[in-house]
Design a protein around this motif. Structure first.
Motif, PDB file in Angstrom:
ATOM      1  N   MET A   1       0.917  -1.147   0.097  1.00 44.91           N
ATOM      2  CA  MET A   1      -0.037   0.108   0.019  1.00 44.91           C
ATOM      3  C   MET A   1       1.025   1.151  -0.136  1.00 44.91           C
ATOM      4  SD  MET A   1      -3.091   1.097   0.280  1.00 44.91           S
ATOM      5  CE  MET A   1      -3.586   2.576  -0.032  1.00 44.91           C
ATOM      6  N   GLY A 118       4.247   2.402 -14.327  1.00 40.95           N
ATOM      7  CA  GLY A 118       5.396   2.127 -13.655  1.00 40.95           C
ATOM      8  C   GLY A 118       5.220   1.668 -12.278  1.00 40.95           C
ATOM      9  N   ASP A 119       5.370   2.694 -11.307  1.00 42.22           N
ATOM     10  CA  ASP A 119       5.149   2.257  -9.938  1.00 42.22           C
ATOM     11  C   ASP A 119       3.783   3.012  -9.415  1.00 42.22           C
ATOM     12  OD1 ASP A 119       7.224   0.573  -9.423  1.00 42.22           O
ATOM     13  OD2 ASP A 119       8.388   2.237  -8.702  1.00 42.22           O
ATOM     14  N   PHE A 120       3.171   3.651 -10.442  1.00 39.92           N
ATOM     15  CA  PHE A 120       2.107   4.587  -9.950  1.00 39.92           C
ATOM     16  C   PHE A 120       0.845   3.562 -10.445  1.00 39.92           C
ATOM     17  CE2 PHE A 120       5.320   7.917 -10.704  1.00 39.92           C
ATOM     18  CZ  PHE A 120       5.031   8.719  -9.667  1.00 39.92           C
ATOM     19  N   TYR A 142       1.334   6.076  -5.134  1.00 39.82           N
ATOM     20  CA  TYR A 142       2.753   5.797  -5.508  1.00 39.82           C
ATOM     21  C   TYR A 142       2.836   4.759  -4.612  1.00 39.82           C
ATOM     22  CZ  TYR A 142       7.537   6.056  -6.662  1.00 39.82           C
ATOM     23  OH  TYR A 142       8.829   5.614  -7.048  1.00 39.82           O
ATOM     24  N   ARG A 143       2.938   3.428  -5.003  1.00 40.81           N
ATOM     25  CA  ARG A 143       3.010   2.327  -4.304  1.00 40.81           C
ATOM     26  C   ARG A 143       4.315   1.962  -3.705  1.00 40.81           C
ATOM     27  NH1 ARG A 143      -0.058  -1.585  -8.505  1.00 40.81           N
ATOM     28  NH2 ARG A 143       1.403  -0.710  -9.763  1.00 40.81           N
ATOM     29  N   PRO A 144       5.557   2.438  -4.012  1.00 41.15           N
ATOM     30  CA  PRO A 144       6.650   1.894  -3.356  1.00 41.15           C
ATOM     31  C   PRO A 144       6.680   2.677  -1.946  1.00 41.15           C
ATOM     32  CG  PRO A 144       7.050   2.414  -5.336  1.00 41.15           C
ATOM     33  CD  PRO A 144       5.888   2.994  -5.291  1.00 41.15           C
ATOM     34  N   CYS A 145       6.259   3.849  -1.698  1.00 40.86           N
ATOM     35  CA  CYS A 145       6.471   4.504  -0.549  1.00 40.86           C
ATOM     36  C   CYS A 145       5.335   4.561   0.377  1.00 40.86           C
ATOM     37  CB  CYS A 145       6.803   6.103  -1.059  1.00 40.86           C
ATOM     38  SG  CYS A 145       7.622   6.921   0.326  1.00 40.86           S
ATOM     39  N   VAL A 146       5.429   4.552   1.782  1.00 44.94           N
ATOM     40  CA  VAL A 146       4.267   4.601   2.859  1.00 44.94           C
ATOM     41  C   VAL A 146       4.302   5.580   3.519  1.00 44.94           C
ATOM     42  CG1 VAL A 146       4.459   1.862   3.049  1.00 44.94           C
ATOM     43  CG2 VAL A 146       6.275   3.347   4.375  1.00 44.94           C
ATOM     44  N   THR A 147       5.299   6.759   3.545  1.00 46.22           N
ATOM     45  CA  THR A 147       5.067   7.861   4.648  1.00 46.22           C
ATOM     46  C   THR A 147       4.953   9.077   3.304  1.00 46.22           C
ATOM     47  OG1 THR A 147       7.298   8.158   4.411  1.00 46.22           O
ATOM     48  CG2 THR A 147       6.288   7.284   6.547  1.00 46.22           C
ATOM     49  N   ALA A 150       7.478  12.025   2.737  1.00 50.16           N
ATOM     50  CA  ALA A 150       8.761  11.688   1.953  1.00 50.16           C
ATOM     51  C   ALA A 150       8.398  11.871   0.411  1.00 50.16           C
ATOM     52  CB  ALA A 150       9.342  10.205   2.294  1.00 50.16           C
ATOM     53  N   GLY A 153       6.587  15.782  -2.779  1.00 48.55           N
ATOM     54  CA  GLY A 153       6.902  16.346  -3.534  1.00 48.55           C
ATOM     55  C   GLY A 153       7.256  15.686  -5.133  1.00 48.55           C
ATOM     56  N   LEU A 154       7.411  14.317  -4.741  1.00 51.48           N
ATOM     57  CA  LEU A 154       7.316  13.510  -6.191  1.00 51.48           C
ATOM     58  C   LEU A 154       5.920  13.308  -6.604  1.00 51.48           C
ATOM     59  CD1 LEU A 154       9.221  10.205  -6.143  1.00 51.48           C
ATOM     60  CD2 LEU A 154       7.063  10.035  -6.960  1.00 51.48           C
ATOM     61  N   PHE A 158       4.413  14.639 -10.051  1.00 48.23           N
ATOM     62  CA  PHE A 158       3.559  13.661 -11.228  1.00 48.23           C
ATOM     63  C   PHE A 158       2.392  14.396 -11.361  1.00 48.23           C
ATOM     64  CE2 PHE A 158       0.865  10.121 -12.037  1.00 48.23           C
ATOM     65  CZ  PHE A 158       1.584   9.546 -13.134  1.00 48.23           C
ATOM     66  N   ILE A 182       2.847   6.426   8.729  1.00 44.85           N
ATOM     67  CA  ILE A 182       2.576   5.172   7.754  1.00 44.85           C
ATOM     68  C   ILE A 182       1.300   5.255   7.030  1.00 44.85           C
ATOM     69  CG2 ILE A 182       2.596   2.719   7.334  1.00 44.85           C
ATOM     70  CD1 ILE A 182       5.005   2.631   9.045  1.00 44.85           C
TER      71      ILE A 182
ATOM     72  N   HIS B 189      11.447   4.504   7.162  1.00 44.83           N
ATOM     73  CA  HIS B 189      10.178   3.684   6.553  1.00 44.83           C
ATOM     74  C   HIS B 189      10.601   3.854   5.007  1.00 44.83           C
ATOM     75  CE1 HIS B 189       8.272   3.858  10.114  1.00 44.83           C
ATOM     76  NE2 HIS B 189       8.102   5.016  10.123  1.00 44.83           N
ATOM     77  N   HIS B 222       8.121  -3.343  -6.999  1.00 51.15           N
ATOM     78  CA  HIS B 222       8.212  -2.127  -7.563  1.00 51.15           C
ATOM     79  C   HIS B 222       9.295  -1.958  -8.247  1.00 51.15           C
ATOM     80  CE1 HIS B 222       4.918  -1.549  -4.800  1.00 51.15           C
ATOM     81  NE2 HIS B 222       5.886  -1.607  -3.469  1.00 51.15           N
ATOM     82  N   ASN B 223       9.237  -1.149  -9.612  1.00 51.44           N
ATOM     83  CA  ASN B 223      10.284  -1.044 -10.268  1.00 51.44           C
ATOM     84  C   ASN B 223      11.402  -0.186  -9.667  1.00 51.44           C
ATOM     85  OD1 ASN B 223       8.591  -2.144 -12.178  1.00 51.44           O
ATOM     86  ND2 ASN B 223       7.784  -0.037 -13.117  1.00 51.44           N
ATOM     87  N   VAL B 224      11.081   0.769  -8.851  1.00 52.91           N
ATOM     88  CA  VAL B 224      12.097   1.520  -8.074  1.00 52.91           C
ATOM     89  C   VAL B 224      13.171   0.653  -7.390  1.00 52.91           C
ATOM     90  CG1 VAL B 224      10.464   2.281  -6.485  1.00 52.91           C
ATOM     91  CG2 VAL B 224      12.783   3.402  -6.688  1.00 52.91           C
ATOM     92  N   PHE B 225      12.563  -0.234  -6.668  1.00 48.74           N
ATOM     93  CA  PHE B 225      13.416  -0.968  -5.636  1.00 48.74           C
ATOM     94  C   PHE B 225      14.011  -1.998  -6.661  1.00 48.74           C
ATOM     95  CE2 PHE B 225      10.332   0.303  -2.459  1.00 48.74           C
ATOM     96  CZ  PHE B 225      10.978   0.957  -1.827  1.00 48.74           C
ATOM     97  N   PHE B 263      12.780   8.886  -1.892  1.00 52.29           N
ATOM     98  CA  PHE B 263      11.636   9.682  -2.557  1.00 52.29           C
ATOM     99  C   PHE B 263      11.646  11.177  -2.223  1.00 52.29           C
ATOM    100  CE2 PHE B 263      10.172   5.135  -1.287  1.00 52.29           C
ATOM    101  CZ  PHE B 263      10.253   5.014  -2.526  1.00 52.29           C
ATOM    102  N   SER B 264      12.226  11.724  -1.327  1.00 53.81           N
ATOM    103  CA  SER B 264      12.091  13.070  -0.925  1.00 53.81           C
ATOM    104  C   SER B 264      13.400  14.083  -1.711  1.00 53.81           C
ATOM    105  CB  SER B 264      12.280  13.156   0.406  1.00 53.81           C
ATOM    106  OG  SER B 264      13.404  12.560   1.155  1.00 53.81           O
ATOM    107  N   HIS B 273      12.301  15.208  -9.632  1.00 50.65           N
ATOM    108  CA  HIS B 273      11.909  13.874  -8.906  1.00 50.65           C
ATOM    109  C   HIS B 273      11.925  12.752  -9.609  1.00 50.65           C
ATOM    110  CE1 HIS B 273      11.478  15.322  -4.596  1.00 50.65           C
ATOM    111  NE2 HIS B 273      10.742  16.196  -5.259  1.00 50.65           N
ATOM    112  N   LEU B 274      10.949  12.899 -10.585  1.00 51.02           N
ATOM    113  CA  LEU B 274      11.083  11.627 -11.567  1.00 51.02           C
ATOM    114  C   LEU B 274      11.489  11.936 -12.871  1.00 51.02           C
ATOM    115  CD1 LEU B 274       7.095  11.335 -10.919  1.00 51.02           C
ATOM    116  CD2 LEU B 274       8.987   9.838 -10.324  1.00 51.02           C
ATOM    117  N   SER B 278      11.700   7.114 -17.693  1.00 49.56           N
ATOM    118  CA  SER B 278      11.474   6.005 -16.862  1.00 49.56           C
ATOM    119  C   SER B 278      10.496   6.149 -15.689  1.00 49.56           C
ATOM    120  CB  SER B 278      12.840   5.694 -16.203  1.00 49.56           C
ATOM    121  OG  SER B 278      13.264   6.598 -15.371  1.00 49.56           O
TER     122      SER B 278
END
Lengths: 208, 299
Positions: A1, A118-120, A142-147, A150, A153-154, A158, A182, B189, B222-225, B263-264, B273-274, B278
């Protein structure tokens, strides 16, 4: 998630909702996304019986992303209490119909295509209440991140790329207090409830 | 220097190369077959003798090859096509095809020349030295060989010291496979990683997301990891140093810790950021400055 942001997309005058959804779908597909089915988020609200003291509202929401869960949010004063239960909770609400009555005419839902890029994960929902079109909600996860703090901005970058740089993107009210915690599915549901409530109010204004 | 290469010399060099290769493969064949019935009773010694003979053969063949190649003139630049260019003006139909073949093989040799000169300049810097075979004196070598076989207590010590120096990076050690440590790292995290050790040398890294289950072999969804895992493998090889294994582990952990802002933090080069094609965040960290870059922006 991952972290999800729900964003309203204004429908220009003389344009229909389907036109806007199609336009956005084309834009997302051009970025290289693939369509992965449909999604649906719905919300039904129940009012407590006046005999029980002050009237309280319970919102029952379903999200197709978590198909086995029922989300319920009880409004009590300034605090919202939520309970996440499995599918039987719907039947339980029918049992409680003596104490909580459903406001059928305010059943509201958002549904539409679901894309993966991608990861979105992007969902374009057209919001309808009683078969009447209310607006467009764009959900970006955005699935890879949980907080949230962080990745904010990304996500903003997007969303601005997707919706145009002129759109001002603010963190949703619900997320503002929980940026460093989280992210859980109930946070998405809270965001939907916030915007659904706003849509319900605008209709009320128009009727007046 | 005579521009035309002595074909006979070249041929003999190629033949000696072939014999060297076949003698090497004979060694491996004998090794993989192991002890055979025809070795008889004291098969172990016979087998060793046989192996020694084969290795001697390899040595002799290698010396032959070196001698013949030393005799070859070094091509200074690209080859000249010479009279063969006139083939393009050939009128006989069945010979017209020759010219394209000639051009293709010319291109090929040109490429080989180019690549080998690059390879030579890189290898001469000796940055890819990964074996003990040529690393200094015998005195030192005795110490070095123990890096694969360090007592578990010492490995624990090294890793625990690193663990204590970071507040947002938690490292736990487990030993599911005999004495070799498998280390789980959770970084804020943001991500989780698992590193397999052999003694004090890192052998394998796998990076996954915060919510994913860690294991050594399955990639992240996940692609990023997946990208970060790929870069972590590059970093593991970059920091690899058999002489100072502690330093290698410490440098790798410092590098991995810099992903706390995966990510930040925006890319230092394009400021975004992106990445526009890719759609990944800057998943590369510079080895020295630890600054974030997109894979496409790092050059």
């Amino acid at each position: 998630m991952g972290v999800t942001v729900l964003q309203q997309f204004p429908v220009p005058e003389n344009k229909t909702g389907t036109y806007v959804i199609e336009m956005l779908s084309k834009r997302i597909l051009a970025l290289g996304a693939t369509q992965q089915g449909q999604f649906l988020v719905d919300c039904e609200s129940y009012l407590s019986h006046p005999q029980m003291g002050t009237t309280k509202t319970v919102h029952i929401l379903h999200n197709s992303e978590q198909p086995a869960s029922v989300f319920s949010i009880l409004e009590s004063g300034n605090k919202n209490i939520h309970v996440i239960a499995d599918g039987l909770f719907d039947l339980f609400m029918i049992k409680l119909s003596q104490h909580y009555t459903s406001k059928k005419q305010t059943k509201i839902e958002s549904k539409g295509p679901r894309f993966e890029l991608g990861d979105f994960c992007i969902k374009l929902g057209s919001v309808t209440m009683n078969q009447s079109f209310k607006g467009i909600l764009i959900e970006v996860e955005y699935r890879p991140c949980v907080t949230a703090n962080a990745v904010w901005g990304l996500l903003r970058e997007f969303l601005q790329g997707l919706l145009g740089s002129s759109t001002v993107i603010q963190p949703p009210q619900h997320l503002k207090n929980r940026m460093s915690e989280i992210y859980t599915p109930i946070d998405t549901v809270h965001q939907y409830l916030e915007l659904f409530s706003a849509y319900r109010k605008t209709t009320a204004l128009r009727v007046q | 220097m005579n521009p035309s290469i002595n074909v006979e010399q070249l041929n003999s060099a190629l033949t000696s190369l072939r014999t060297l290769r076949s003698s090497v493969s004979q060694v491996f064949e004998a090794l993989s077959n192991g002890l055979r019935a025809d070795h008889g009773e004291d098969g172990k010694e016979k087998f060793l003798l046989e192996l020694q003979e084969l290795l001697n053969n390899v040595n002799i063949n290698l010396r032959d090859l070196e001698q013949t190649t030393n005799g070859l003139p070094i091509p200074t630049g690209s080859f000249n096509l010479g009279n063969t260019t006139y083939l393009s003006q050939e009128t006989t139909q069945d010979r017209q095809a020759l010219y394209t073949q000639l051009v293709n093989s010319y291109k090929w040799t040109d490429k080989v020349h180019e690549y080998s000169s690059f390879a030579h300049s890189i290898l001469s810097q000796n940055s890819l030295r990964r074996s003990y075979a040529n690393s200094g004196s015998t005195k030192r070598r005795g110490k070095l060989q123990s890096n694969h076989n360090v007592p578990p207590g010492q490995v624990d010590n090294v890793i625990n010291t690193i663990d204590r120096s970071y507040t947002d990076m938690k490292i736990t050690i487990s030993r599911p496979y005999a004495s070799n440590a498998v280390v789980q790292i959770s970084l804020g995290h943001v991500l989780k990683a698992v590193v397999a050790f052999k003694g004090l040398l890192m052998e394998w890294v796998m990076v996954k997301g915060y919510g994913e289950t860690l294991d050594l072999w399955n990639e992240s969804r996940h692609n990023v990891f997946r990208k970060v895992t790929e870069n972590a493998h590059a970093a593991m090889l970059h920091f690899y140093s058999p002489t100072l294994p502690e330093l290698a582990v410490r440098s790798f952990m410092t590098w991995l810790h810099s992903y706390v802002n995966l990510f930040s933090e925006a890319c230092k080069r394009c400021g975004c950021h992106l990445h526009h094609t890719s759609l990944l965040p800057p998943a590369w960290r510079d080895f020295r400055t630890l600054e974030p870059f997109h894979d496409e922006c790092k050059q």
